[in-house]
Design an enzyme around this catalytic site. Structure first.
Site, PDB file in Angstrom:
ATOM      1  N   ASN A 115      26.645  45.851  40.653  1.00 57.25           N
ATOM      2  CA  ASN A 115      25.587  45.027  41.236  1.00 57.25           C
ATOM      3  C   ASN A 115      26.196  43.940  41.407  1.00 57.25           C
ATOM      4  OD1 ASN A 115      25.020  43.626  38.849  1.00 57.25           O
ATOM      5  ND2 ASN A 115      24.826  45.306  37.843  1.00 57.25           N
ATOM      6  N   ARG A 116      25.515  43.178  41.872  1.00 56.86           N
ATOM      7  CA  ARG A 116      25.803  41.828  42.435  1.00 56.86           C
ATOM      8  C   ARG A 116      25.717  40.529  41.514  1.00 56.86           C
ATOM      9  NH1 ARG A 116      26.124  42.355  48.025  1.00 56.86           N
ATOM     10  NH2 ARG A 116      24.960  43.722  48.874  1.00 56.86           N
TER      11      ARG A 116
END
Ligand code: C5P
Length: 233
Positions: A30-31
């Protein structure tokens, strides 16, 4: 100068994003940059706390000085580290972005371009670590005074996000919940943050847009107030 109001306290913070491997070179991720968790660790250390930082994947960040680092990769590794490190903690802050799902199987060899493309990626649920910490505390198996979570929500920060936050706080049962709006370049991958700090006992404070260290200070202010109140639970 920052107050040394966390002197003598042990705080455990999770940061960054977990990576769930597909094969030796690929993962689901994920970011999360890890910046918010590292800011929490840095501010807590400045305010005198003994800090354990359980760090999943982050961008290239400077390790906060005087902080014990516990590196982890997957959600399961993060879970084990949190269950081990949290016992006896004065505060635990779950700021890591934990993958909700992981691939059911992990290939030992790199999946080759010449292989048949997998028709589908089979996923399994990861455990909700924050929920488990809350349950373990309630069962008397973990001693944690104040437990704080984060909620990243998409939507209008002033209305929708606050509503989500209220119901998530009620559902999760943590002492404090930071709600931040994400999407459209907000919170993830950037240097600043904004949102709401919600807590049991009708705490509902807007955190103005600013550096992640500002949000971190607000979190430790609220944690400090919980210590002063009844020492959490
Ligand atoms: O329900 P939601 O995933 O939005 O809750 C976010 C909070 O729960 C964060 O504090 C996050 O660190 C934690 N979490 C967790 N384990 C998961 C997913 C989220 O501890 N598998």
């Amino acid at each position: 100068a920052l107050p040394r109001d966390l002197e003598g306290r042990h705080v455990v913070i999770s940061a960054g994003g977990t990576r769930e491997p597909l094969d030796p070179v690929r993962y689901l991720g994920n970011r999360s940059s890890g910046r918010q968790g590292y800011a929490l660790a840095r501010v807590a250390a400045h305010r005198g706390a003994r800090v354990t930082l359980v760090s999943a994947h982050t961008i290239d960040l400077v390790e906060p000085a005087g902080v014990r680092m516990v590196p982890v990769g997957t959600a399961e590794e993060l879970r084990v580290a949190m269950l081990t490190e949290s016992d006896g903690a004065d505060a635990v802050v779950m700021s890591a972005a934990v993958a909700d799902f992981r691939p059911v199987s992990r290939d030992d060899h790199k999946i080759k371009k010449s292989d048949h493309a997998p028709a589908a990626l089979e996923l399994a649920h990861n455990p909700d670590i924050l929920a488990e910490l809350i349950a373990e505390r309630a069962a008397g198996r973990l001693d944690i005074r104040v437990l704080a979570g984060f909620a990243a929500e998409t939507g209008d920060p002033d209305t929708t996000v606050l509503e989500y936050g209220r119901s998530k706080l009620a559902r999760k049962g943590c002492d404090l919940l930071v709600v931040n709006a994400v999407g459209d370049g907000r919170a993830f991958e950037v240097e600043d943050n904004a949102g709401w700090l919600l807590g049991s006992g009708d705490i509902e404070r807007q955190i103005p847009h600013g550096a992640k260290s500002l949000l971190a200070s607000r979190v430790w202010d609220a944690v400090g107030e919980q210590f002063a109140l009844d020492g959490g639970r």
